[in-house]
Design a protein around this motif. Structure first.
Motif, PDB file in Angstrom:
ATOM      1  N   GLU A 113       0.675  -1.275   0.067  1.00  0.00           N
ATOM      2  CA  GLU A 113      -0.045  -0.184  -0.106  1.00  0.00           C
ATOM      3  C   GLU A 113       0.994   1.221  -0.178  1.00  0.00           C
ATOM      4  O   GLU A 113       0.532   2.232  -0.744  1.00  0.00           O
ATOM      5  N   LEU A 114       1.907   1.128   0.670  1.00  0.00           N
ATOM      6  CA  LEU A 114       2.788   2.546   0.959  1.00  0.00           C
ATOM      7  C   LEU A 114       3.335   2.712  -0.622  1.00  0.00           C
ATOM      8  O   LEU A 114       3.718   3.771  -0.959  1.00  0.00           O
ATOM      9  N   GLU A 143       8.440  18.331  -2.956  1.00  0.00           N
ATOM     10  CA  GLU A 143       7.045  17.696  -2.384  1.00  0.00           C
ATOM     11  C   GLU A 143       7.057  16.238  -2.420  1.00  0.00           C
ATOM     12  O   GLU A 143       6.777  15.542  -1.526  1.00  0.00           O
ATOM     13  N   ALA A 144       7.053  15.969  -3.458  1.00  0.00           N
ATOM     14  CA  ALA A 144       6.992  14.433  -3.977  1.00  0.00           C
ATOM     15  C   ALA A 144       8.031  13.759  -3.233  1.00  0.00           C
ATOM     16  O   ALA A 144       7.907  12.651  -2.655  1.00  0.00           O
ATOM     17  N   LYS A 145       9.258  14.180  -3.276  1.00  0.00           N
ATOM     18  CA  LYS A 145      10.446  13.641  -2.428  1.00  0.00           C
ATOM     19  C   LYS A 145      10.104  13.471  -1.090  1.00  0.00           C
ATOM     20  O   LYS A 145      10.384  12.546  -0.648  1.00  0.00           O
ATOM     21  N   ARG A 146       9.737  14.646  -0.492  1.00  0.00           N
ATOM     22  CA  ARG A 146       9.351  14.823   0.908  1.00  0.00           C
ATOM     23  C   ARG A 146       8.401  13.581   1.228  1.00  0.00           C
ATOM     24  O   ARG A 146       8.461  12.736   2.179  1.00  0.00           O
ATOM     25  N   GLN A 147       7.156  13.601   0.459  1.00  0.00           N
ATOM     26  CA  GLN A 147       6.249  12.641   0.803  1.00  0.00           C
ATOM     27  C   GLN A 147       6.841  10.950   0.704  1.00  0.00           C
ATOM     28  O   GLN A 147       6.446  10.245   1.487  1.00  0.00           O
ATOM     29  N   TRP A 148       7.800  10.959  -0.257  1.00  0.00           N
ATOM     30  CA  TRP A 148       8.282   9.559  -0.637  1.00  0.00           C
ATOM     31  C   TRP A 148       9.220   9.416   0.454  1.00  0.00           C
ATOM     32  O   TRP A 148       9.171   8.031   1.220  1.00  0.00           O
ATOM     33  N   GLN A 197       2.290   1.575  -3.485  1.00  0.00           N
ATOM     34  CA  GLN A 197       1.498   2.057  -4.273  1.00  0.00           C
ATOM     35  C   GLN A 197       1.068   3.638  -4.316  1.00  0.00           C
ATOM     36  O   GLN A 197       0.954   4.327  -5.231  1.00  0.00           O
ATOM     37  N   GLN A 198       1.143   4.189  -2.906  1.00  0.00           N
ATOM     38  CA  GLN A 198       1.191   5.560  -2.767  1.00  0.00           C
ATOM     39  C   GLN A 198       2.149   6.237  -3.370  1.00  0.00           C
ATOM     40  O   GLN A 198       1.876   7.511  -4.085  1.00  0.00           O
ATOM     41  N   ASN A 199       3.306   5.675  -3.275  1.00  0.00           N
ATOM     42  CA  ASN A 199       4.421   6.297  -3.935  1.00  0.00           C
ATOM     43  C   ASN A 199       4.366   6.223  -5.286  1.00  0.00           C
ATOM     44  O   ASN A 199       4.596   7.407  -6.073  1.00  0.00           O
ATOM     45  N   ALA A 200       3.824   5.174  -6.025  1.00  0.00           N
ATOM     46  CA  ALA A 200       3.808   4.942  -7.368  1.00  0.00           C
ATOM     47  C   ALA A 200       2.858   6.257  -7.814  1.00  0.00           C
ATOM     48  O   ALA A 200       3.003   6.891  -9.023  1.00  0.00           O
ATOM     49  N   THR A 201       1.755   6.412  -7.214  1.00  0.00           N
ATOM     50  CA  THR A 201       0.592   7.553  -7.477  1.00  0.00           C
ATOM     51  C   THR A 201       1.431   8.885  -7.298  1.00  0.00           C
ATOM     52  O   THR A 201       1.303   9.601  -8.283  1.00  0.00           O
TER      53      THR A 201
END
Length: 65
Positions: free
Chosen positions: A17-18, A40-45, A20-24
């Motif tokens: 699930e985690l 921001e995408a890097k921070r979320q990853w 998959q969230q990163n793939a999105t």
């Protein structure tokens, strides 16, 4: 240290699930994405990767790092 990802279906589901969230997150970036959006995408990853490390450190070391 056990390798939970391949032995525990619940751990596998949580990590999947985690991932998959990163793939999105990553798929929503495009050639027109700003530096701020990419940061921001890097921070979320990094937050998701930290959660993966907490769930299964060996999976994290072998697959993420």
């Amino acid at each position: 240290m056990n390798y939970y990802y391949y032995q525990d279906a619940e751990v596998r589901a949580q990590i999947d699930e985690l991932l998959q969230q990163n793939a999105t997150i990553q798929s929503n970036l495009g050639t027109d994405s700003t530096t701020e959006e990419r940061a921001e995408a890097k921070r979320q990853w990094m937050e998701l990767a930290k959660k993966i490390n907490e769930i299964d450190p060996k999976f994290y070391r072998e697959r993420i790092m």
